[in-house]
Each structure stands twice: as structure tokens, then as C-alpha cells.
Design an enzyme around this catalytic site. Sequence first.
Site, PDB file in Angstrom:
ATOM      1  N   ASP A 215      39.455 -32.038  34.766  1.00 39.17           N
ATOM      2  CA  ASP A 215      39.590 -33.039  33.837  1.00 39.17           C
ATOM      3  C   ASP A 215      40.422 -34.089  34.560  1.00 39.17           C
ATOM      4  OD1 ASP A 215      39.351 -34.278  31.345  1.00 39.17           O
ATOM      5  OD2 ASP A 215      40.286 -32.878  30.005  1.00 39.17           O
ATOM      6  N   ASP A 216      40.235 -35.292  33.635  1.00 36.44           N
ATOM      7  CA  ASP A 216      41.095 -36.460  34.234  1.00 36.44           C
ATOM      8  C   ASP A 216      42.610 -36.285  34.190  1.00 36.44           C
ATOM      9  OD1 ASP A 216      40.913 -37.013  31.452  1.00 36.44           O
ATOM     10  OD2 ASP A 216      40.326 -38.843  31.752  1.00 36.44           O
TER      11      ASP A 216
ATOM     12  N   ASP B  19      47.393 -33.975  28.402  1.00 36.66           N
ATOM     13  CA  ASP B  19      48.610 -34.706  27.724  1.00 36.66           C
ATOM     14  C   ASP B  19      49.389 -33.723  26.853  1.00 36.66           C
ATOM     15  OD1 ASP B  19      50.049 -36.501  25.767  1.00 36.66           O
ATOM     16  OD2 ASP B  19      48.571 -38.127  26.059  1.00 36.66           O
TER      17      ASP B  19
HETATM   18  O1  LIG Z   1      45.939 -32.582  26.394  1.00 38.49           O
HETATM   19  P1  LIG Z   1      45.264 -33.615  25.437  1.00 38.49           P
HETATM   20  O2  LIG Z   1      46.332 -34.270  24.513  1.00 38.49           O
HETATM   21  O3  LIG Z   1      44.228 -32.777  24.809  1.00 38.49           O
HETATM   22  O4  LIG Z   1      44.679 -34.735  26.128  1.00 38.49           O
HETATM   23  C1  LIG Z   1      43.798 -34.793  27.106  1.00 38.49           C
HETATM   24  C2  LIG Z   1      42.393 -35.166  26.906  1.00 38.49           C
HETATM   25  O5  LIG Z   1      42.248 -36.312  26.121  1.00 38.49           O
HETATM   26  C3  LIG Z   1      41.356 -37.203  26.805  1.00 38.49           C
HETATM   27  O6  LIG Z   1      40.051 -36.762  26.379  1.00 38.49           O
HETATM   28  P2  LIG Z   1      39.549 -37.226  25.062  1.00 38.49           P
HETATM   29  O7  LIG Z   1      39.849 -36.081  24.116  1.00 38.49           O
HETATM   30  O8  LIG Z   1      40.178 -38.652  24.611  1.00 38.49           O
HETATM   31  O9  LIG Z   1      38.095 -37.490  25.351  1.00 38.49           O
HETATM   32  P3  LIG Z   1      37.249 -38.108  26.525  1.00 38.49           P
HETATM   33  O10 LIG Z   1      37.522 -37.432  27.652  1.00 38.49           O
HETATM   34  O11 LIG Z   1      35.836 -38.033  25.993  1.00 38.49           O
HETATM   35  O12 LIG Z   1      37.660 -39.751  26.760  1.00 38.49           O
HETATM   36  C4  LIG Z   1      41.335 -36.754  28.320  1.00 38.49           C
HETATM   37  O13 LIG Z   1      40.153 -36.992  29.227  1.00 38.49           O
HETATM   38  C5  LIG Z   1      41.536 -35.244  28.208  1.00 38.49           C
HETATM   39  O14 LIG Z   1      40.390 -34.413  27.998  1.00 38.49           O
HETATM   40  N1  LIG Z   2      42.980 -42.880  28.493  1.00 30.36           N
HETATM   41  C1  LIG Z   2      43.725 -41.695  28.189  1.00 30.36           C
HETATM   42  N2  LIG Z   2      43.456 -41.028  27.231  1.00 30.36           N
HETATM   43  C2  LIG Z   2      44.447 -39.837  26.957  1.00 30.36           C
HETATM   44  N3  LIG Z   2      44.262 -38.731  26.097  1.00 30.36           N
HETATM   45  C3  LIG Z   2      45.474 -38.326  25.916  1.00 30.36           C
HETATM   46  N4  LIG Z   2      46.307 -38.957  26.867  1.00 30.36           N
HETATM   47  C4  LIG Z   2      45.462 -39.967  27.195  1.00 30.36           C
HETATM   48  C5  LIG Z   2      46.091 -40.834  28.111  1.00 30.36           C
HETATM   49  O1  LIG Z   2      47.221 -41.037  28.480  1.00 30.36           O
HETATM   50  N5  LIG Z   2      45.033 -41.811  28.624  1.00 30.36           N
HETATM   51 MG   LIG Z   3      38.705 -35.779  27.953  1.00 28.67          MG
END
Ligand SMILES: O=P(O)(O)OC[C@H]1O[C@H](OP(=O)(O)OP(=O)(O)O)[C@H](O)[C@@H]1O
Ligand SMILES: Nc1nc2[nH]cnc2c(=O)[nH]1
Ligand SMILES: [Mg+2]
Length: 161
Positions: A92-93, A96
Site C-alpha cells: 500500500d502507499d 494512517d
Molecule cells: O490507515 P488508514 O486510515 O486506513 O488509511 C490508509 C489508507 O487510506 C488511503 O486509501 P483510501 O481509502 O483513501 O483509498 P485510495 O487508495 O483508493 O485513495 C491510503 O491509500 C491507504 O490505503
Molecule cells: N493522500 C492521502 N490519503 C490518506 N488516507 C489516509 N491518510 C492519508 C494521507 O495522509 N494522504
Molecule cells: Mg488506499
Amino acid sequence: MATNYATVTWDQLHRDARLLAENLMPRAPFRGIVAVTRGGLIPAAIIARELDCRLIESISVVTYQNEEERGEPTIIKDPEAAGDGEGFLVIDDLVDSGITAQVVRRRLPKAVFACLYAKPSGKPLTDLFVVEVPQDTWVLFPWDTAPLFVPPLARKPVPTE
Ligand SMILES: O=P(O)(O)OC[C@H]1O[C@H](OP(=O)(O)OP(=O)(O)O)[C@H](O)[C@@H]1O
Ligand SMILES: Nc1nc2[nH]cnc2c(=O)[nH]1
Ligand SMILES: [Mg+2]
């Protein structure tokens, strides 16, 4: 609510993903990679190239959110090819709160979970990450941003008292 922003450029993201791949080398080879969509897709592609891994699965976890609260996270795309995660690497990127990672780990208990950036609350849920980011900082990924014209200071209107 985040009070600071950390901007990540494409170059920086590529460097961080390569560094993560290097740190994962002692645990390789992996049978495959599971990208956590959508944020994990580009990091997973870079890491798959470095680790010479061609089997890519994906998992999509969605948490529907209103202004105040986050709903129950739901897996809307199951990583069928990854079984219980044995031999697989999850990318994952960032983590949080750690909620997404928790759901993914519950689904793939035997996988290695790695990400580029980790905030303190999510950090314990990762096996490997590259950079720690403060909890109050919002990471701006290159796909979230666009270059914007900023007028020179000398042309800014001087505030009158
Ligand atoms: O630890 P957390 O509080 O769960 O946040 C982390 C997740 O939030 C973001 O994804 P998001 O659900 O925004 O979707 P995306 O990857 O499709 O942008 C990010 O890419 C992680 O997968
Ligand atoms: N882009 C982005 N997405 C998130 N989702 C949860 N935390 C983050 C953050 O710091 N940046
Ligand atoms: Mg995500």
C-alpha cells in the site's frame, strides 16, 4: 484533522519505492504481490519490476464516510489468487489509522505487509515501511496534486492597516 502537508513528487515516490524493494530483497522471492487499490497500485508496479515479480493481485477496501465518522470498512474486491497470503507481499502507499491494513491483514494473515509511508497509529500493522510521517500530517501524493502558478512576492497586494 491534518494540520501539515507533506508533498511527495514522482521522483521521490520512485526513490522510496525502490528503497522499499531493496529492503524487501532479504524476504524475496514472493509468489506474487497484492496491491491495495488504488494508492498501492503504482508503488506495487515499481516494486514488482524491482523484485521481478509478475503475478499481481489486488484488494480494494472501501470505507464509506460522512462528515463526522467513518463507516465499516468493506472489501469490494477480494484477492482471490492470494489464498491466505502465504508467499505473497501486500503493498500500500501508506498506513494512517491502520484500519485499511487491519482489514487487509485479517483477509491475508500469512502475507508480508509493506508500505512507503507510515503514521504512528498504523505503524504497528506494517512489517516494513520507508518513512515515518507525523500523525497530524497529510501526505499529498503526485496523483493528488498539480503544479500551480504562484505570483511573485513583489506583485502581491500589500495589506493596508
Ligand atoms: O490507515 P488508514 O486510515 O486506513 O488509511 C490508509 C489508507 O487510506 C488511503 O486509501 P483510501 O481509502 O483513501 O483509498 P485510495 O487508495 O483508493 O485513495 C491510503 O491509500 C491507504 O490505503
Ligand atoms: N493522500 C492521502 N490519503 C490518506 N488516507 C489516509 N491518510 C492519508 C494521507 O495522509 N494522504
Ligand atoms: Mg488506499
